[in-house]
Design an enzyme around this catalytic site. Structure first.
Site, PDB file in Angstrom:
ATOM      1  N   GLY A  53     -18.767  -9.552 -21.485  1.00 13.84           N
ATOM      2  CA  GLY A  53     -18.094 -10.794 -21.843  1.00 13.84           C
ATOM      3  C   GLY A  53     -17.180 -11.222 -20.711  1.00 13.84           C
ATOM      4  N   GLY A  54     -16.411 -12.279 -20.960  1.00 16.16           N
ATOM      5  CA  GLY A  54     -15.523 -12.791 -19.932  1.00 16.16           C
ATOM      6  C   GLY A  54     -14.457 -11.776 -19.541  1.00 16.16           C
ATOM      7  N   ASP A 166     -11.240 -16.266 -32.351  1.00 21.86           N
ATOM      8  CA  ASP A 166     -12.532 -16.324 -31.650  1.00 21.86           C
ATOM      9  C   ASP A 166     -13.672 -16.000 -32.611  1.00 21.86           C
ATOM     10  OD1 ASP A 166     -14.118 -16.831 -29.449  1.00 21.86           O
ATOM     11  OD2 ASP A 166     -13.909 -14.834 -28.583  1.00 21.86           O
TER      12      ASP A 166
END
Lengths: 293, 209
Positions: A53-54, A166
């Site tokens: 992921g980021g 999120d």
């Protein structure tokens, strides 16, 4: 011209190169940059990569002493030099440690090894809603049941003063028993003042596609109702197989959605949080009522 | 690190467009990014050092004066290939003009000669190497700004004796991750599409043989 030897291959290195590239010659430096490799943590053996992921990478690993499969989450190495990212990363472990709920992933441990922060989490065997959605829409009773489980998890988190921020299909896993499990509290916001220092952050604020209007405007100043908006969008996606169009008047609900469910979604997706379903607990109750009909 | 360095905010084609319009900063950026591959190409074409210096500066001036950038078309391929093709034509036309005018001394040809020693012998490969080294040099400058010197020392084989092998491994993993990220940022300024960043990086790594 002063000659120095590359500490890796021994090739002659001009003084100007040592100054610009370090003690490795440019080729060795590029070779080093291009190498593949895995980090190492005490007591765990990495088996494979689950996802990137980021903010970090999640590996499947085995806790050697217990022979237990775990998910090992490691902060992206290029972010591991930044104190704000380190704080935010570990905030997730601290928040999760306060939550005990069958629909929320469990945290086992956290730490820093060789400058790399990591979190050991329960390994959930299952598939994300994103993977399930690739097979098409989910039947209404099951979609409502999944949404109810997510709301139950959020009721627990919100009760502890934690907003997930999120909620999206990638972060909802369905385990082997068919239970929804909420994961990735990496962007969660805590109402607790001490924790808030670590969780208030402009670094990254969630997935815009699933964000409520107030979260897009003020990501650091939202409450649990922002999560409910996102649950509404996820539910609508489960029912129709795709995200709704977002118009100025809010997300449009297709006519194919049964009227009672559409009325519920309208309340979940109200642009003004004051007009939205008030709490995760209320949302879960409404979902259970809908399922019973 | 949360915000991007301003150097990394324009795409290549934005910079080229700005340079076409005569914006000094963009012109300087293109010269900074491409002088070394150009110089390597010329040197590997057999030009001696002094002549290659003049030709490098002359070519970069020629590129702007003749408005050659207006011929650049993203649809027709990489900007790097355009530069190399234009340079080939330029050298053919300018073979007799060793008295090309100097345009300032911003390029460190002494350093370039140090780097050229390890570059491949064909002009095309040397051009690519010059470009790859420019990308690496930019990334290394930023790496030193953001990574503690003790981590860089480990890379140079100077780990503290009390450091365990796995700690050392993770420290290097962290430095490598940062360096890859910075290389990617540097490459991003040299390509038009985000999707090309990784393939360019792979090409750089593959060029090492």
């Amino acid at each position: 011209m002063t000659e120095i030897a590359c500490t890796s291959c021994g090739a002659a290195l001009a003084e100007s190169q040592a100054r610009r590239f370090g003690a490795l010659c440019p080729d060795c430096m590029l070779r080093f940059a291009g190498e593949e490799g895995l980090p190492e943590f005490p007591g765990v053996e990495i088996v494979s990569t689950i996802g990137k992921g980021g903010m970090g990478v999640v590996y499947e690993a085995v806790q050697s002493r217990l022979g237990r499969r775990v998910a090992l989450k490691v902060l992206s190495p290029h972010l591991a030099f930044n104190a704000a990212f380190m704080r935010r990363f570990h905030a997730e472990a601290h928040l999760l440690a306060r939550l005990h709920h069958p629909n929320i992933v469990t945290v086992h441990d956290m730490g820093v090894h060789g400058g790399l922060p990591y979190i050991l989490l329960e390994r959930v065997e299952g598939k994300s809603l994103r993977v399930l959605l690739k097979q098409g829409p989910v039947a209404a009773p099951r979609a409502l049941e999944i949404a109810a489980m997510v709301c139950d998890a959020l009721d627990c988190a919100h009760g502890a003063g934690i907003v997930h921020r999120d909620i999206k299909p990638e972060n909802i896993l369905i385990d082997e028993r068919g239970q929804a499990r909420l994961v990735d509290f990496g962007l969660a916001l805590s109402a607790n003042l001490e924790e808030r220092k670590g969780t208030r952050s402009r670094l990254k604020v969630g997935t815009p596609l699933y964000m409520s209007p107030e979260q897009i405007r003020q990501p650091e100043d939202v409450d649990g109702r922002a999560d409910l908006f996102s649950v509404g969008l996820v539910l609508l996606e489960l029912l129709t197989g795709k995200l709704p169009r977002r118009t100025a008047r809010g997300p449009s609900i297709p006519r194919t959605v049964p009227a009672r469910v559409a009325a519920f979604l309208k309340k979940m997706l109200a642009a003004d949080p004051r007009k939205r379903v008030a709490s995760a607990k209320d949302a879960r109750t409404l979902l259970q009522t809908l399922r019973a009909k | 690190m949360g915000g991007k360095d301003s150097r990394f905010q324009s795409t290549l084609w934005e910079v080229v467009l700005q340079a076409k319009n005569g914006e000094t900063q963009a012109v300087e950026q293109l010269a900074r990014d491409y002088w070394k591959p150009v110089y390597f190409f010329i040197r590997r074409k057999g030009q001696p050092v002094e002549s290659a210096k003049d030709l490098t500066q002359s070519f970069l001036g020629h590129l702007l004066e003749k408005d050659l950038l207006s011929r650049v078309d993203p649809e027709k391929g990489k900007f790097r290939s355009f530069i190399m093709a234009t340079l080939g034509n330029f050298l053919n036309n300018e073979r007799r003009t060793s008295q090309a005018q100097k345009r300032g001394g911003a390029f460190n040809f002494v350093e370039a000669e140090d780097d050229l020693r390890s570059a491949d012998s064909t002009p095309e490969k040397a051009f690519f190497k010059g470009w790859a080294l420019t990308i690496l040099e930019q990334a290394m400058t930023r790496l030193r700004e953001t990574v503690p010197p003790e981590d860089l020392a480990i890379l140079e084989g100077k780990a503290p004796p009390e450091m365990t092998p796995s700690e050392k491994k993770n420290r290097l993993f962290r430095v490598r991750g940062r360096l890859q990220h910075l290389l990617r940022e540097s490459v991003r300024t040299a390509v038009d599409r985000e999707g090309d960043v990784d393939s360019e990086l792979r090409e750089i790594f593959a060029s090492l043989g």
